[in-house]
Design a protein around this motif. Structure first.
Motif, short mmCIF file in Angstrom:
data_model
loop_
_atom_site.label_atom_id
_atom_site.label_comp_id
_atom_site.label_asym_id
_atom_site.label_seq_id
_atom_site.Cartn_x
_atom_site.Cartn_y
_atom_site.Cartn_z
N GLY A 40 0.82 -1.20 0.00
CA GLY A 40 0.00 0.00 0.00
C GLY A 40 0.85 1.25 0.00
O GLY A 40 2.05 1.20 0.28
N GLN A 41 0.22 2.38 -0.31
CA GLN A 41 0.93 3.65 -0.32
C GLN A 41 -0.05 4.78 -0.02
O GLN A 41 -1.25 4.65 -0.19
CB GLN A 41 1.59 3.88 -1.68
CG GLN A 41 0.61 4.02 -2.83
CD GLN A 41 1.29 4.10 -4.18
OE1 GLN A 41 2.07 3.22 -4.55
NE2 GLN A 41 1.01 5.17 -4.92
N ALA A 42 0.52 5.90 0.44
CA ALA A 42 -0.29 7.08 0.74
C ALA A 42 0.58 8.31 0.57
O ALA A 42 1.80 8.25 0.72
CB ALA A 42 -0.85 7.01 2.16
N ALA A 43 -0.08 9.44 0.28
CA ALA A 43 0.64 10.68 0.04
C ALA A 43 0.45 11.69 1.17
O ALA A 43 0.94 12.82 1.08
CB ALA A 43 0.19 11.31 -1.29
N ASP A 44 -0.27 11.32 2.24
CA ASP A 44 -0.45 12.21 3.37
C ASP A 44 -0.69 11.39 4.63
O ASP A 44 -1.01 10.19 4.56
CB ASP A 44 -1.62 13.18 3.13
CG ASP A 44 -2.95 12.45 2.92
OD1 ASP A 44 -3.57 12.06 3.93
OD2 ASP A 44 -3.34 12.24 1.76
N GLY A 45 -0.56 12.04 5.78
CA GLY A 45 -0.65 11.33 7.05
C GLY A 45 -2.00 10.73 7.33
O GLY A 45 -2.10 9.61 7.84
N LYS A 46 -3.09 11.44 7.00
CA LYS A 46 -4.44 10.94 7.28
C LYS A 46 -4.73 9.66 6.50
O LYS A 46 -5.20 8.66 7.06
CB LYS A 46 -5.48 12.01 6.94
CG LYS A 46 -6.91 11.59 7.26
CD LYS A 46 -7.90 12.72 6.94
CE LYS A 46 -9.32 12.29 7.26
NZ LYS A 46 -10.30 13.37 6.97
N THR A 47 -4.44 9.71 5.20
CA THR A 47 -4.65 8.52 4.37
C THR A 47 -3.73 7.39 4.82
O THR A 47 -4.12 6.22 4.86
CB THR A 47 -4.38 8.84 2.89
OG1 THR A 47 -5.20 9.95 2.48
CG2 THR A 47 -4.70 7.64 2.01
N GLY A 48 -2.49 7.77 5.19
CA GLY A 48 -1.53 6.78 5.66
C GLY A 48 -2.03 6.03 6.88
O GLY A 48 -1.93 4.81 6.96
#
Length: 236
Positions: free
Chosen positions: A32-40
């Motif tokens: 998985g991957q995310a571009a911001d802390g909330k989504t992370g």
């Protein structure tokens, strides 16, 4: 059993670089991957990976905020922080919240790989042993004597790993000796007369033993460039 990894990084180029690096290390899988802390945080909560590669500076919640939240929520996930931040306070906060490693940008593949392999060793030790000796713990925490580095040219030449050639190493060393400041594998390959890929293997061998320091140089466009510089502690 493989190690599931999530990447949390707002720079698409760096995120892809992380992905490529992880794919080159056996036993790790990006899930998985995310571009911001909330989504992370949402992805970490859902997938519960063993390891997160986490940038510190991101839009919204930064990496330290995310790491703090992961610990507050009691999620059993380890974190390697990757950041351009050199501030002692930031590094200290990361360690206080249980980051297993802290990699400063720009970095080399060898440094990134070392972090993953050390974590892999840690996981294997935990899985295979109910009790750890002091030596086991020292190895897991990276307490290694500098004497493990090959400190003389003769040791360096006589201890080359399989696939490297002593005569070629001597040729590379003779060119590196004349360099001042940072240089690339492409520059050395032109001077030695062998391929850039081959030269990089020798330069990485020198990096692994402390004779060179490596960085990634980020330009305005394109892929980051590997560069090297001699370590003043050693005499070529």
């Amino acid at each position: 059993m493989g190690i599931d990894v999530i990447i949390v990084e707002d720079d698409p180029m760096v995120l892809e670089l992380h992905r490529q690096y992880i794919n080159q290390v056996k036993g790790f899988k990006v899930v998985g991957q995310a571009a911001d802390g909330k989504t992370g945080f949402n992805i970490i909560s859902e997938l519960r990976p063993q390891l997160v590669i986490l940038d510190v500076y991101m839009p919204g919640d930064n990496g330290i905020d995310l790491l703090r939240r992961v610990r507050t929520e009691g999620l059993n996930t380890d974190v390697i922080l990757v950041t351009a931040a050199h501030r002692t306070e930031t590094i200290q906060q990361g360690m206080q919240y249980g980051a297993v490693d802290y990699i400063i940008k720009p970095f080399t593949f060898q440094r990134f790989k070392k972090s993953l392999k050390s974590y892999q060793q840690y996981i294997e030790q935990i899985r295979n042993n109910q009790q750890l000796t002091q030596t086991d713990i020292d190895c897991l925490k990276g307490v290694v004597s500098t004497e493990s580095h090959l400190s003389s040219l003769e040791e360096l030449k006589n201890s080359i790993p399989k696939g490297l050639d002593k005569a070629t190493l001597e040729s590379v060393l003779s060119i590196v000796k004349e360099q001042t400041g940072y240089f690339s594998a492409s520059e050395i390959s032109k001077l030695v007369g062998i391929s850039r890929v081959t030269v990089r293997r020798y330069l990485n061998y020198l990096c692994d033993n402390g004779w060179l320091k490596g960085i990634l140089s980020y330009g305005p466009v394109g892929r980051p460039l590997h560069k090297y510089i001699k370590d003043d502690s050693f005499s070529f």
